[in-house]
Design a protein around this motif. Structure first.
Motif, PDB file in Angstrom:
ATOM      1  N   ILE A 202       0.811  -1.109   0.062  1.00 34.84           N
ATOM      2  CA  ILE A 202       0.125  -0.237  -0.009  1.00 34.84           C
ATOM      3  C   ILE A 202       0.864   1.310   0.160  1.00 34.84           C
ATOM      4  O   ILE A 202       1.833   1.580   0.785  1.00 34.84           O
TER       5      ILE A 202
ATOM      6  N   ASP B 122      -0.618  -2.830  -4.490  1.00 32.04           N
ATOM      7  CA  ASP B 122      -1.972  -3.228  -4.816  1.00 32.04           C
ATOM      8  C   ASP B 122      -2.926  -2.236  -4.581  1.00 32.04           C
ATOM      9  O   ASP B 122      -3.910  -1.941  -4.980  1.00 32.04           O
ATOM     10  N   LYS B 123      -2.609  -1.174  -3.647  1.00 29.49           N
ATOM     11  CA  LYS B 123      -3.669  -0.041  -3.435  1.00 29.49           C
ATOM     12  C   LYS B 123      -2.679   1.278  -3.267  1.00 29.49           C
ATOM     13  O   LYS B 123      -1.719   1.290  -2.211  1.00 29.49           O
TER      14      LYS B 123
ATOM     15  N   ARG C  28     -12.401   6.087  -6.577  1.00 20.64           N
ATOM     16  CA  ARG C  28     -12.261   4.962  -5.771  1.00 20.64           C
ATOM     17  C   ARG C  28     -12.522   3.558  -6.622  1.00 20.64           C
ATOM     18  O   ARG C  28     -13.513   3.501  -7.465  1.00 20.64           O
TER      19      ARG C  28
ATOM     20  N   ASP D 228      -7.703  -0.501  -7.063  1.00 20.15           N
ATOM     21  CA  ASP D 228      -6.385  -0.054  -6.779  1.00 20.15           C
ATOM     22  C   ASP D 228      -6.159   1.332  -6.057  1.00 20.15           C
ATOM     23  O   ASP D 228      -4.960   1.771  -5.752  1.00 20.15           O
TER      24      ASP D 228
ATOM     25  N   VAL E 109      -7.723   4.206  -2.954  1.00 18.05           N
ATOM     26  CA  VAL E 109      -8.431   4.597  -1.650  1.00 18.05           C
ATOM     27  C   VAL E 109      -8.376   6.224  -1.656  1.00 18.05           C
ATOM     28  O   VAL E 109      -7.281   6.768  -1.437  1.00 18.05           O
TER      29      VAL E 109
END
Length: 277
Positions: free
Chosen positions: A3, A47-48, A72, A75, A77
């Motif tokens: 992340i 991943d994010k 949103r 991948d 936030v």
């Protein structure tokens, strides 16, 4: 899971103009376009990414929140924005309207100091519900550099113990000695970005900071497009920390804070000293 908690991007048509007025002294590692960010994250093995919205003025708060919320997806936030020149309830209403559970504070671009009573009113209203990632340290002129000091972050941490707070740039961009003195051991997550690359910092110093603060209270951020996420991931892995500590920094700690994975140690908002390097 990896992340990246520190990504900036704008609508493709606006990115060049938005970047041009930010920090021209810093080299870029990307164009700041939202379409490019998706490709960069995938190529880097992230991943994010946490997409950070920043409204320089109060009148842009809702438009920025609308944009980041629309991104949103699997991948990305969204972290939105607030501004103390906007009434408190209007700030909170914008976050609720767009379903945003985290905000970015950027003293350099937004023009307020972290000891402004209106900022503290916002932080009190956030409680443990709204996570905060905040620029800390230098990056502008002398006056603006004093709006977000490590000492201000320490005061916030002690005044708002339930606040889920991430301090960018190890708690003090180009003010690392102050960050080491003021923040190590405090209940705050430190983020690793150091444009143009964390690799410019002496690895033994970074290891010492992580060792003193606790590896489970450090999270990976690149500050794209001012740094390359792939290169920053490599720099973290090159520190030679334990596999557990490295995995936590690259994603596990942020996942716990953001509620993106199963608990691993302390609950969201509280950070013990487990996971030493």
């Amino acid at each position: 899971m990896i992340i990246d908690v520190h990504c900036h991007a704008w609508p493709d048509a606006l990115a060049e103009r938005a970047l041009g007025g930010r920090v021209p002294q810093l080299e870029r590692h990307g164009d700041g376009k939202i379409s490019t960010l998706h490709r960069v994250l995938a190529r880097s093995g992230v991943d994010k990414g946490v997409l950070l919205g920043i409204a320089d003025t109060a009148r842009h708060v809702d438009a920025v929140n609308r944009f980041v919320a629309a991104q949103r997806g699997p991948d990305l936030v969204p972290f939105g924005t607030v501004h103390p020149d906007l009434p408190l309830e209007d700030n909170l209403a914008s976050l609720r309207r767009h379903g945003i559970a985290g905000v970015k504070l950027h003293s350099l671009f937004q023009g307020f100091a972290y000891d402004d009573p209106r900022v503290w009113d916002l932080l009190e209203a956030f409680g443990s519900r709204i996570a905060v990632i905040a620029h800390v340290g230098a990056g502008g002129d002398r006056q603006s550099n004093e709006r977000a000091t490590p000492a201000m972050i320490r005061a916030i941490v002690r005044r708002f113990p339930d606040l889920r707070l991430i301090a960018c740039h190890f708690g003090g961009y180009h003010r690392l000695e102050e960050a080491e003195e003021q923040l190590l051991g405090e209940d705050v997550l430190l983020e690793t970005s150091w444009p143009p690359t964390m690799a410019r910092l002496a690895p033994e110093r970074v290891r010492a900071i992580i060792g003193r603060h606790g590896a489970n209270r450090v999270v990976f951020g690149s500050d794209w497009p001012m740094a390359d996420p792939g290169a920053e991931i490599s720099a973290i892995r090159a520190l030679g920390l334990s596999e557990e500590a490295t995995a936590g920094i690259l994603g596990g700690n942020a996942a716990r804070l953001l509620g993106l994975g199963p608990p691993a140690g302390a609950p969201p908002g509280r950070h013990d000293r487990a996971g030493q390097p």
